[in-house]
Scaffold this active site. Sequence first.
Site, PDB file in Angstrom:
ATOM      1  CE1 TYR A  70       9.192   4.779   2.677  1.00  0.00           C
ATOM      2  CE2 TYR A  70       7.631   6.612   2.689  1.00  0.00           C
ATOM      3  CZ  TYR A  70       8.117   5.450   3.251  1.00  0.00           C
ATOM      4  OH  TYR A  70       7.552   4.945   4.398  1.00  0.00           O
ATOM      5  NE  ARG A 122       4.138   6.505   1.656  1.00  0.00           N
ATOM      6  CZ  ARG A 122       4.372   5.258   2.038  1.00  0.00           C
ATOM      7  NH1 ARG A 122       4.715   4.346   1.146  1.00  0.00           N
ATOM      8  NH2 ARG A 122       4.262   4.918   3.296  1.00  0.00           N
ATOM      9  CG  ASN A 166       8.413  -2.222  -0.155  1.00  0.00           C
ATOM     10  OD1 ASN A 166       7.975  -2.323   0.994  1.00  0.00           O
ATOM     11  ND2 ASN A 166       8.974  -1.111  -0.609  1.00  0.00           N
ATOM     12  CD  GLU A 184      10.720  -7.666   5.435  1.00  0.00           C
ATOM     13  OE1 GLU A 184      11.086  -8.722   5.997  1.00  0.00           O
ATOM     14  OE2 GLU A 184      10.347  -6.661   6.061  1.00  0.00           O
ATOM     15  NE  ARG A 198       7.496   3.973   9.676  1.00  0.00           N
ATOM     16  CZ  ARG A 198       6.408   4.109   8.920  1.00  0.00           C
ATOM     17  NH1 ARG A 198       6.023   3.154   8.130  1.00  0.00           N
ATOM     18  NH2 ARG A 198       5.704   5.237   8.953  1.00  0.00           N
ATOM     19  N   PRO A 201       0.788  -1.230   0.000  1.00  0.00           N
ATOM     20  CG  PRO A 201      -0.095  -1.096   2.133  1.00  0.00           C
ATOM     21  CD  PRO A 201       0.549  -2.048   1.188  1.00  0.00           C
ATOM     22  CG  ASN A 202      -0.193   4.337   1.323  1.00  0.00           C
ATOM     23  OD1 ASN A 202      -1.162   4.926   0.851  1.00  0.00           O
ATOM     24  ND2 ASN A 202      -0.228   3.743   2.510  1.00  0.00           N
ATOM     25  CG  ASP A 249      -0.327 -17.410   8.125  1.00  0.00           C
ATOM     26  OD1 ASP A 249       0.711 -17.520   8.809  1.00  0.00           O
ATOM     27  OD2 ASP A 249      -1.475 -17.380   8.617  1.00  0.00           O
ATOM     28  CG  HIS A 297      11.325  -2.492   4.015  1.00  0.00           C
ATOM     29  ND1 HIS A 297       9.950  -2.414   3.984  1.00  0.00           N
ATOM     30  CD2 HIS A 297      11.621  -3.637   4.655  1.00  0.00           C
ATOM     31  CE1 HIS A 297       9.436  -3.466   4.598  1.00  0.00           C
ATOM     32  NE2 HIS A 297      10.432  -4.232   5.010  1.00  0.00           N
ATOM     33  CG  LEU A 298      11.681   2.209  -1.582  1.00  0.00           C
ATOM     34  CD1 LEU A 298      10.313   2.855  -1.712  1.00  0.00           C
ATOM     35  CD2 LEU A 298      12.538   2.520  -2.783  1.00  0.00           C
ATOM     36  CB  SER A 299      12.832   3.942   4.505  1.00  0.00           C
ATOM     37  OG  SER A 299      11.842   3.081   5.056  1.00  0.00           O
ATOM     38  CB  ALA A 335       1.674   0.096   6.108  1.00  0.00           C
ATOM     39  CG  HIS A 386       5.574  -2.350  10.015  1.00  0.00           C
ATOM     40  ND1 HIS A 386       6.884  -2.769  10.072  1.00  0.00           N
ATOM     41  CD2 HIS A 386       5.549  -1.352   9.074  1.00  0.00           C
ATOM     42  CE1 HIS A 386       7.618  -2.048   9.226  1.00  0.00           C
ATOM     43  NE2 HIS A 386       6.818  -1.181   8.612  1.00  0.00           N
ATOM     44  NE  ARG A 412      10.562   5.719   8.189  1.00  0.00           N
ATOM     45  CZ  ARG A 412       9.584   5.527   7.294  1.00  0.00           C
ATOM     46  NH1 ARG A 412       9.671   4.513   6.436  1.00  0.00           N
ATOM     47  NH2 ARG A 412       8.548   6.322   7.256  1.00  0.00           N
TER      48      ARG A 412
END
Length: 153
Positions: A31, A26, A82, A106, A119, A18-19, A95, A108-110, A85, A88, A115
């Site tokens: 990001y 954003r 990725n 997995e 997170r 999401p997002n 599953d 992540h950009l950040s 949200a 978390h 943070r």
Amino acid sequence: MIETRDSMTKIIYIINGPNLNLLGTREPEIYGRSTLNDIEKECIKYSKNIGLNIIFKQSNIEGEIVNLIQKAGDLASGLIINPAAYTHTSVAIHDAIKTLTIPSIEIHLSQPAKRESFRNKSFVAEAVNGTISGFGLNSYLLAIKAIDDLLKT
Ligand code: DQA
């Protein structure tokens, strides 16, 4: 030609949560300024050079992401995700990844560990082969390289 796991060129699913459709505008200080489309193009360019085929997806909806993970399990040789949200919060995504027999990473950009404290927990980390975070767009390319290495060993 219909692509399957048995095709000559291996398929890698890259799933975005999401997002991430809003990348570029954003929180660019966190990001970066690349859009999701820019990231997709770079992933495809990088993968072509090493003989991998990318299927690049984004969804804001948890159940759709579960469906995509299941599809990756049927069609792909590897999964890069990725979960944004949902990293978390999502037992369902944890599953779904657990059912896979293909390698998964997995990304992540950040760097979520640097943070907010909410997170710090990843439900996904417990299900994947490894995690790459904090390198912006390069997290995606490093993950493609890592999946390629895993597939060769
Ligand atoms: C993110 C990190 C998550 O904590 C956040 O919710 C995101 C993006 C990243 O790529 O840095 O949406 O997954």
